[in-house]
Design a protein around this motif. Structure first.
Motif, mmCIF file in Angstrom:
data_model
loop_
_atom_site.group_PDB
_atom_site.id
_atom_site.type_symbol
_atom_site.label_atom_id
_atom_site.label_comp_id
_atom_site.label_asym_id
_atom_site.label_seq_id
_atom_site.Cartn_x
_atom_site.Cartn_y
_atom_site.Cartn_z
ATOM 1 N N LEU A 1 0.840 -1.174 0.000
ATOM 2 C CA LEU A 1 0.000 0.000 0.000
ATOM 3 C C LEU A 1 0.887 1.239 0.000
ATOM 4 C CD1 LEU A 1 -2.976 0.909 0.204
ATOM 5 C CD2 LEU A 1 -2.679 0.944 2.692
ATOM 6 N N GLN A 2 0.627 2.149 -0.933
ATOM 7 C CA GLN A 2 1.459 3.355 -1.015
ATOM 8 C C GLN A 2 1.167 4.269 0.168
ATOM 9 O OE1 GLN A 2 1.698 5.353 -4.768
ATOM 10 N NE2 GLN A 2 2.117 7.306 -3.797
ATOM 11 N N PRO A 3 2.211 4.753 0.834
ATOM 12 C CA PRO A 3 1.982 5.635 1.978
ATOM 13 C C PRO A 3 1.421 6.988 1.550
ATOM 14 C CG PRO A 3 4.331 5.447 1.533
ATOM 15 C CD PRO A 3 3.631 4.512 0.604
ATOM 16 N N ARG A 4 0.571 7.532 2.395
ATOM 17 C CA ARG A 4 0.086 8.896 2.214
ATOM 18 C C ARG A 4 0.919 9.864 3.035
ATOM 19 N NH1 ARG A 4 -5.508 9.380 4.006
ATOM 20 N NH2 ARG A 4 -5.164 11.561 3.512
ATOM 21 N N PHE A 5 1.611 9.301 4.047
ATOM 22 C CA PHE A 5 2.438 10.104 4.948
ATOM 23 C C PHE A 5 3.785 9.416 5.138
ATOM 24 C CE2 PHE A 5 -1.993 10.465 6.214
ATOM 25 C CZ PHE A 5 -2.200 11.835 6.137
ATOM 26 N N LEU A 6 4.856 10.156 4.930
ATOM 27 C CA LEU A 6 6.204 9.665 5.212
ATOM 28 C C LEU A 6 6.790 10.559 6.294
ATOM 29 C CD1 LEU A 6 8.741 7.947 4.717
ATOM 30 C CD2 LEU A 6 9.367 9.574 2.931
ATOM 31 N N LEU A 7 7.053 9.971 7.451
ATOM 32 C CA LEU A 7 7.620 10.718 8.565
ATOM 33 C C LEU A 7 9.088 10.363 8.706
ATOM 34 C CD1 LEU A 7 4.465 10.080 9.389
ATOM 35 C CD2 LEU A 7 5.205 11.176 11.491
ATOM 36 N N LEU A 8 9.936 11.366 8.684
ATOM 37 C CA LEU A 8 11.364 11.181 8.906
ATOM 38 C C LEU A 8 11.714 11.847 10.230
ATOM 39 C CD1 LEU A 8 12.861 11.891 5.374
ATOM 40 C CD2 LEU A 8 12.288 9.706 6.402
ATOM 41 N N ASP A 9 12.113 11.029 11.207
ATOM 42 C CA ASP A 9 12.436 11.536 12.529
ATOM 43 C C ASP A 9 13.928 11.809 12.621
ATOM 44 O OD1 ASP A 9 11.953 12.236 15.233
ATOM 45 O OD2 ASP A 9 12.707 10.263 15.844
ATOM 46 N N PHE A 10 14.296 13.062 12.872
ATOM 47 C CA PHE A 10 15.695 13.495 12.912
ATOM 48 C C PHE A 10 16.239 13.610 14.334
ATOM 49 C CE2 PHE A 10 14.443 14.702 8.703
ATOM 50 C CZ PHE A 10 15.603 14.637 7.952
ATOM 51 N N ARG A 11 15.531 13.084 15.312
ATOM 52 C CA ARG A 11 15.939 13.233 16.718
ATOM 53 C C ARG A 11 17.365 12.735 16.951
ATOM 54 N NH1 ARG A 11 12.230 9.873 20.077
ATOM 55 N NH2 ARG A 11 13.421 8.321 18.971
ATOM 56 N N ARG A 12 17.767 11.649 16.314
ATOM 57 C CA ARG A 12 19.096 11.063 16.538
ATOM 58 C C ARG A 12 20.105 11.438 15.439
ATOM 59 N NH1 ARG A 12 18.642 7.288 20.629
ATOM 60 N NH2 ARG A 12 16.539 6.505 20.997
ATOM 61 N N VAL A 13 19.767 12.416 14.615
ATOM 62 C CA VAL A 13 20.674 12.864 13.558
ATOM 63 C C VAL A 13 21.608 13.913 14.140
ATOM 64 C CG1 VAL A 13 20.807 14.080 11.354
ATOM 65 C CG2 VAL A 13 19.076 12.317 11.709
ATOM 66 N N THR A 14 22.900 13.695 13.980
ATOM 67 C CA THR A 14 23.887 14.616 14.536
ATOM 68 C C THR A 14 24.190 15.785 13.617
ATOM 69 O OG1 THR A 14 25.685 13.248 13.658
ATOM 70 C CG2 THR A 14 24.989 12.828 15.930
ATOM 71 N N LEU B 1 20.676 17.578 -2.256
ATOM 72 C CA LEU B 1 20.118 17.109 -3.521
ATOM 73 C C LEU B 1 19.201 15.912 -3.305
ATOM 74 C CD1 LEU B 1 19.904 17.307 -6.588
ATOM 75 C CD2 LEU B 1 21.952 15.874 -6.726
ATOM 76 N N SER B 2 19.597 14.988 -2.442
ATOM 77 C CA SER B 2 18.763 13.815 -2.175
ATOM 78 C C SER B 2 17.445 14.209 -1.509
ATOM 79 C CB SER B 2 19.508 12.811 -1.296
ATOM 80 O OG SER B 2 20.592 12.273 -2.004
ATOM 81 N N PHE B 3 17.484 15.163 -0.590
ATOM 82 C CA PHE B 3 16.252 15.599 0.060
ATOM 83 C C PHE B 3 15.370 16.405 -0.887
ATOM 84 C CE2 PHE B 3 18.612 14.401 3.843
ATOM 85 C CZ PHE B 3 17.627 13.709 4.535
ATOM 86 N N THR B 4 15.975 17.136 -1.820
ATOM 87 C CA THR B 4 15.190 17.826 -2.841
ATOM 88 C C THR B 4 14.509 16.803 -3.749
ATOM 89 O OG1 THR B 4 16.680 19.725 -2.790
ATOM 90 C CG2 THR B 4 15.294 19.477 -4.756
ATOM 91 N N LYS B 5 15.234 15.754 -4.127
ATOM 92 C CA LYS B 5 14.638 14.679 -4.930
ATOM 93 C C LYS B 5 13.519 13.984 -4.164
ATOM 94 C CE LYS B 5 18.684 13.556 -7.743
ATOM 95 N NZ LYS B 5 19.694 12.511 -8.047
ATOM 96 N N GLU C 1 2.049 22.647 1.065
ATOM 97 C CA GLU C 1 2.068 21.981 2.368
ATOM 98 C C GLU C 1 2.256 20.472 2.238
ATOM 99 O OE1 GLU C 1 -0.991 23.217 5.033
ATOM 100 O OE2 GLU C 1 -0.278 25.277 5.030
ATOM 101 N N MET C 2 3.038 20.048 1.240
ATOM 102 C CA MET C 2 3.393 18.635 1.100
ATOM 103 C C MET C 2 4.553 18.291 2.031
ATOM 104 S SD MET C 2 1.322 17.295 -1.069
ATOM 105 C CE MET C 2 2.078 15.765 -1.546
ATOM 106 N N VAL C 3 5.241 19.317 2.532
ATOM 107 C CA VAL C 3 6.335 19.136 3.473
ATOM 108 C C VAL C 3 5.984 19.909 4.740
ATOM 109 C CG1 VAL C 3 8.783 19.524 3.922
ATOM 110 C CG2 VAL C 3 8.034 18.923 1.625
ATOM 111 N N LEU D 1 9.681 13.491 -5.261
ATOM 112 C CA LEU D 1 9.027 12.188 -5.197
ATOM 113 C C LEU D 1 7.716 12.295 -4.425
ATOM 114 C CD1 LEU D 1 9.186 9.108 -5.785
ATOM 115 C CD2 LEU D 1 10.383 8.884 -3.584
ATOM 116 N N ALA D 2 7.734 13.037 -3.325
ATOM 117 C CA ALA D 2 6.514 13.234 -2.532
ATOM 118 C C ALA D 2 5.438 13.923 -3.361
ATOM 119 C CB ALA D 2 6.813 14.041 -1.275
ATOM 120 N N GLU D 3 5.836 14.915 -4.142
ATOM 121 C CA GLU D 3 4.868 15.606 -5.002
ATOM 122 C C GLU D 3 4.323 14.673 -6.073
ATOM 123 O OE1 GLU D 3 5.790 19.651 -6.423
ATOM 124 O OE2 GLU D 3 7.508 19.547 -5.051
#
Length: 193
Positions: A115-128, A136-140, A179-181, A144-146
């Motif tokens: 099933l294709q997700p309608r919501f993708l959550l990326l949790d950055f709590r542990r990102v240093t 570039l990857s986050f722009t891509k 408001e896709m992001v 993709l989200a759009e």
């Protein structure tokens, strides 16, 4: 010392020592040290890019929230849970790890058997930290989200990481306007969204 090194050093480090020795004999000492440093940095980048930046992956149904919700809120969440993908990220994100993350998300989103997700959550709590080469990857990812019509939700990003994600979007500004992001201070608040 070179013979003893074979038995005491990791083979890749031994290779660098031999490379420096051969370069010293053929092109000079300073050039050999520079070559050894360059090879060591390249090996580090390749090795670090193999580390999985995703600590945990959940769907909405497998994620256990720590918040007590009303019955009506739980019912609303259950309707959306199957279409929610949550990735808890970790470590320092740079072009190698960000590209692997993008490929992983693309495989999951384009998998016809899921099933294709309608919501993708990326949790950055542990990102240093986030290297500018990862932009570039986050722009891509925003494109993709759009194109796949899912909302991209960033949670618990530090002020610096958030600023980089917003500025690095460049052409992906349209995703913010639509408001896709979205950004939330915690994973719990992002899930509630």
């Amino acid at each position: 010392w070179l013979i003893d090194g074979w038995f005491r050093m990791p083979k890749i480090d031994y290779f660098i020592v031999v490379l420096i020795l051969l370069a010293t004999v053929t092109i000079g000492f300073l050039e050999a040290v520079a070559l050894g440093l360059l090879v060591a940095v390249l090996l580090f980048v390749v090795g670090y890019s193999r580390i999985d930046v995703v600590r945990h992956e959940w769907t909405g149904t497998s994620y256990n929230s720590r918040v007590t919700r009303s019955r009506r809120q739980r019912q609303a969440l259950q309707q959306e849970e199957e279409q929610m993908l949550i990735l808890e990220l970790q470590g320092f994100i740079f072009f190698g790890t960000a590209d692997n993350l993008l490929k992983r998300i693309r495989r999951r989103v384009e998998d016809p058997e899921r099933l294709q997700p309608r919501f993708l959550l990326l949790d950055f709590r542990r990102v240093t930290g986030l290297d500018s080469t990862a932009d570039l990857s986050f722009t891509k990812l925003q494109y993709l989200a759009e194109s796949k019509a899912f909302m991209l939700i960033y949670t618990a990003a530090s002020a610096q990481v958030r600023r980089q994600l917003e500025l690095g979007a460049g052409g992906g500004r349209n995703a913010y306007e639509q408001e896709m992001v979205r950004f939330f201070p915690s994973l719990e608040q992002g899930v509630e969204m």
